[in-house]
Scaffold this motif. Structure first.
Motif, mmCIF file in Angstrom:
data_model
loop_
_atom_site.group_PDB
_atom_site.id
_atom_site.type_symbol
_atom_site.label_atom_id
_atom_site.label_comp_id
_atom_site.label_asym_id
_atom_site.label_seq_id
_atom_site.Cartn_x
_atom_site.Cartn_y
_atom_site.Cartn_z
ATOM 1 N N SER A 157 5.919 -10.564 -10.536
ATOM 2 C CA SER A 157 7.026 -11.242 -11.206
ATOM 3 C C SER A 157 7.772 -10.241 -12.078
ATOM 4 C CB SER A 157 6.490 -12.390 -12.063
ATOM 5 O OG SER A 157 7.545 -13.055 -12.704
ATOM 6 N N GLY A 158 9.082 -10.202 -11.934
ATOM 7 C CA GLY A 158 9.874 -9.223 -12.660
ATOM 8 C C GLY A 158 10.019 -7.909 -11.918
ATOM 9 N N GLY A 159 9.393 -7.817 -10.732
ATOM 10 C CA GLY A 159 9.469 -6.601 -9.935
ATOM 11 C C GLY A 159 10.843 -6.410 -9.323
ATOM 12 N N LEU A 160 11.154 -5.177 -8.980
ATOM 13 C CA LEU A 160 12.478 -4.798 -8.501
ATOM 14 C C LEU A 160 12.522 -4.663 -6.985
ATOM 15 C CD1 LEU A 160 15.406 -3.593 -8.981
ATOM 16 C CD2 LEU A 160 14.281 -1.352 -9.110
ATOM 17 N N PHE A 161 13.530 -5.289 -6.370
ATOM 18 C CA PHE A 161 13.876 -5.036 -4.972
ATOM 19 C C PHE A 161 15.137 -4.193 -4.977
ATOM 20 C CE2 PHE A 161 16.584 -5.749 -1.357
ATOM 21 C CZ PHE A 161 15.732 -5.756 -0.269
ATOM 22 N N PHE A 162 15.120 -3.092 -4.201
ATOM 23 C CA PHE A 162 16.299 -2.233 -4.174
ATOM 24 C C PHE A 162 16.449 -1.622 -2.792
ATOM 25 C CE2 PHE A 162 18.972 1.402 -4.793
ATOM 26 C CZ PHE A 162 19.904 0.955 -5.719
ATOM 27 N N ALA A 163 17.610 -1.810 -2.179
ATOM 28 C CA ALA A 163 17.852 -1.281 -0.841
ATOM 29 C C ALA A 163 19.231 -0.649 -0.765
ATOM 30 C CB ALA A 163 17.750 -2.405 0.191
ATOM 31 N N ILE A 164 19.342 0.375 0.056
ATOM 32 C CA ILE A 164 20.641 0.938 0.391
ATOM 33 C C ILE A 164 20.867 0.674 1.873
ATOM 34 C CG2 ILE A 164 19.626 3.239 0.771
ATOM 35 C CD1 ILE A 164 22.346 4.425 -0.014
ATOM 36 N N ASP A 165 22.078 0.219 2.203
ATOM 37 C CA ASP A 165 22.359 -0.082 3.601
ATOM 38 C C ASP A 165 23.859 -0.037 3.840
ATOM 39 O OD1 ASP A 165 22.185 -1.357 6.347
ATOM 40 O OD2 ASP A 165 20.117 -1.594 5.669
ATOM 41 N N ILE A 166 24.217 -0.117 5.110
ATOM 42 C CA ILE A 166 25.615 -0.189 5.487
ATOM 43 C C ILE A 166 26.207 -1.447 4.875
ATOM 44 C CG2 ILE A 166 27.209 -0.280 7.434
ATOM 45 C CD1 ILE A 166 24.833 0.868 9.125
ATOM 46 N N LYS A 167 27.329 -1.309 4.203
ATOM 47 C CA LYS A 167 27.916 -2.428 3.464
ATOM 48 C C LYS A 167 28.522 -3.475 4.395
ATOM 49 C CE LYS A 167 31.597 -1.635 1.101
ATOM 50 N NZ LYS A 167 32.527 -1.099 0.080
ATOM 51 N N HIS A 168 29.148 -3.015 5.456
ATOM 52 C CA HIS A 168 29.755 -3.912 6.440
ATOM 53 C C HIS A 168 30.027 -3.100 7.689
ATOM 54 C CE1 HIS A 168 33.379 -1.804 5.278
ATOM 55 N NE2 HIS A 168 33.238 -2.231 4.045
ATOM 56 N N SER A 169 30.444 -3.763 8.757
ATOM 57 C CA SER A 169 30.798 -3.036 9.969
ATOM 58 C C SER A 169 31.878 -2.031 9.618
ATOM 59 C CB SER A 169 31.302 -4.013 11.034
ATOM 60 O OG SER A 169 30.272 -4.891 11.410
ATOM 61 N N SER A 170 31.599 -0.762 9.844
ATOM 62 C CA SER A 170 32.472 0.280 9.332
ATOM 63 C C SER A 170 32.409 1.501 10.215
ATOM 64 C CB SER A 170 32.021 0.675 7.917
ATOM 65 O OG SER A 170 30.722 1.229 7.981
ATOM 66 N N SER A 171 33.131 2.530 9.834
ATOM 67 C CA SER A 171 33.091 3.772 10.581
ATOM 68 C C SER A 171 31.683 4.364 10.550
ATOM 69 C CB SER A 171 34.084 4.774 9.988
ATOM 70 O OG SER A 171 33.793 5.023 8.626
ATOM 71 N N PHE A 172 30.974 4.175 9.436
ATOM 72 C CA PHE A 172 29.605 4.681 9.305
ATOM 73 C C PHE A 172 28.706 4.039 10.357
ATOM 74 C CE2 PHE A 172 25.336 4.604 7.525
ATOM 75 C CZ PHE A 172 25.193 5.873 6.992
ATOM 76 N N ALA A 173 28.770 2.694 10.430
ATOM 77 C CA ALA A 173 27.957 1.974 11.405
ATOM 78 C C ALA A 173 28.359 2.353 12.821
ATOM 79 C CB ALA A 173 28.124 0.464 11.203
ATOM 80 N N SER A 174 29.658 2.467 13.044
ATOM 81 C CA SER A 174 30.142 2.793 14.379
ATOM 82 C C SER A 174 29.679 4.175 14.820
ATOM 83 C CB SER A 174 31.672 2.723 14.413
ATOM 84 O OG SER A 174 32.105 1.426 14.095
ATOM 85 N N ARG A 175 29.666 5.141 13.894
ATOM 86 C CA ARG A 175 29.240 6.502 14.227
ATOM 87 C C ARG A 175 27.772 6.535 14.624
ATOM 88 N NH1 ARG A 175 30.527 10.188 9.343
ATOM 89 N NH2 ARG A 175 29.572 11.764 10.680
ATOM 90 N N ILE A 176 26.944 5.825 13.879
ATOM 91 C CA ILE A 176 25.518 5.770 14.231
ATOM 92 C C ILE A 176 25.361 5.112 15.591
ATOM 93 C CG2 ILE A 176 23.283 4.765 13.643
ATOM 94 C CD1 ILE A 176 24.004 4.965 10.741
ATOM 95 N N HIS A 177 26.024 3.967 15.764
ATOM 96 C CA HIS A 177 25.896 3.196 17.002
ATOM 97 C C HIS A 177 26.338 4.028 18.198
ATOM 98 C CE1 HIS A 177 25.146 -0.630 18.906
ATOM 99 N NE2 HIS A 177 26.316 -0.596 19.527
ATOM 100 N N GLU A 178 27.442 4.752 18.042
ATOM 101 C CA GLU A 178 27.984 5.569 19.124
ATOM 102 C C GLU A 178 27.084 6.759 19.439
ATOM 103 O OE1 GLU A 178 31.920 8.340 20.071
ATOM 104 O OE2 GLU A 178 31.867 7.044 18.296
ATOM 105 N N HIS A 179 26.644 7.491 18.404
ATOM 106 C CA HIS A 179 25.837 8.690 18.616
ATOM 107 C C HIS A 179 24.471 8.363 19.209
ATOM 108 C CE1 HIS A 179 28.830 10.840 16.251
ATOM 109 N NE2 HIS A 179 28.236 11.960 16.613
ATOM 110 N N LEU A 180 23.944 7.205 18.866
ATOM 111 C CA LEU A 180 22.604 6.859 19.354
ATOM 112 C C LEU A 180 22.658 5.944 20.569
ATOM 113 C CD1 LEU A 180 20.698 6.351 15.994
ATOM 114 C CD2 LEU A 180 21.128 8.433 17.291
#
Length: 219
Positions: free
Chosen positions: A152-175
């Motif tokens: 209780s009181g513990g922290l959840f913290f994540a970093i991720d793609i904010k929305h469909s974007s050039s970043f997501a598209s680049r990963i999707h395309e390269h892989l």
């Protein structure tokens, strides 16, 4: 027992999330595509999270362990850190990297929606670019399970793609489309996190602009 000792890995646990079996290729591609930028985003995430030495930290979907290793360094080696991933191949790479670094981070094969840890085992839960691998229903299960293992009181913290974007598209395309589908808005994940029993849930834009930080406190 040395946490990085070689032993046979268990089979991939049952999960509906994306499991990356080609760990070595993934490492090479991500490093080539993003290089130091990946490190800068992880460092920014840890700074924003405000991790403190002495915490017990769970890094879910840890992959090759980069965020876990940086969290260890950030907390001056004074935190107990466990990395989990459903991919035995990724855990093997993480353990090999940890052995070279003389790291105390431990790694094990587990699926986030059904973990073996007792209730209230951790002070902090982290992840790096994992949420977009989890379909909506799986996100709900994962967040409930993460709430269970957080104090209780513990922290959840994540970093991720904010929305469909050039970043997501680049990963999707390269892989070749194997990395996962373009992610929905990170605020939808935030809503599910709140439903799972987290408070003070917020999404903050990362310095890169195409990624975001999702934060919440276990009620």
């Amino acid at each position: 027992m040395n946490p990085h000792s070689e032993h046979q890995h268990p089979q991939t646990p049952e999960t509906k999330g994306k499991v990356i079996r080609w760990a070595g290729i993934y490492e090479l591609l991500v490093n080539r595509m993003f290089g130091r930028r990946s490190h800068q985003m992880r460092a920014g995430a840890l700074q924003h999270a405000g991790l403190k030495p002495g915490s017990r930290i769970l890094d879910f979907g840890c992959g090759a362990g980069d965020l876990a290793f940086e969290a260890e360094e950030f907390t001056k080696g004074e935190s107990a850190i466990v990395g989990i991933d459903p991919s035995p191949e990724m855990i093997k790479v993480a353990r090999q990297k940890g052995a070279k670094k003389n790291s105390k981070v431990t790694f094990q094969v587990e699926a986030v929606e059904k973990m073996s840890f007792p209730d209230a085992s951790f002070d902090v839960v982290t992840s790096s670019f994992v949420l977009h691998h989890l379909p909506a229903e799986l996100q709900k299960k994962a967040f409930k399970e993460l709430r269970r293992v957080l104090k209780s009181g513990g922290l959840f913290f994540a970093i991720d793609i904010k929305h469909s974007s050039s970043f997501a598209s680049r990963i999707h395309e390269h892989l070749g489309g194997r990395h996962g589908s373009p992610v929905e808005d990170l605020r939808q994940a935030a809503a599910r996190l709140a439903e799972a029993g987290f408070r003070h849930v917020e999404v903050v834009e990362a310095p890169s602009g195409d990624a975001g930080f999702l934060r919440g406190i276990a009620a």
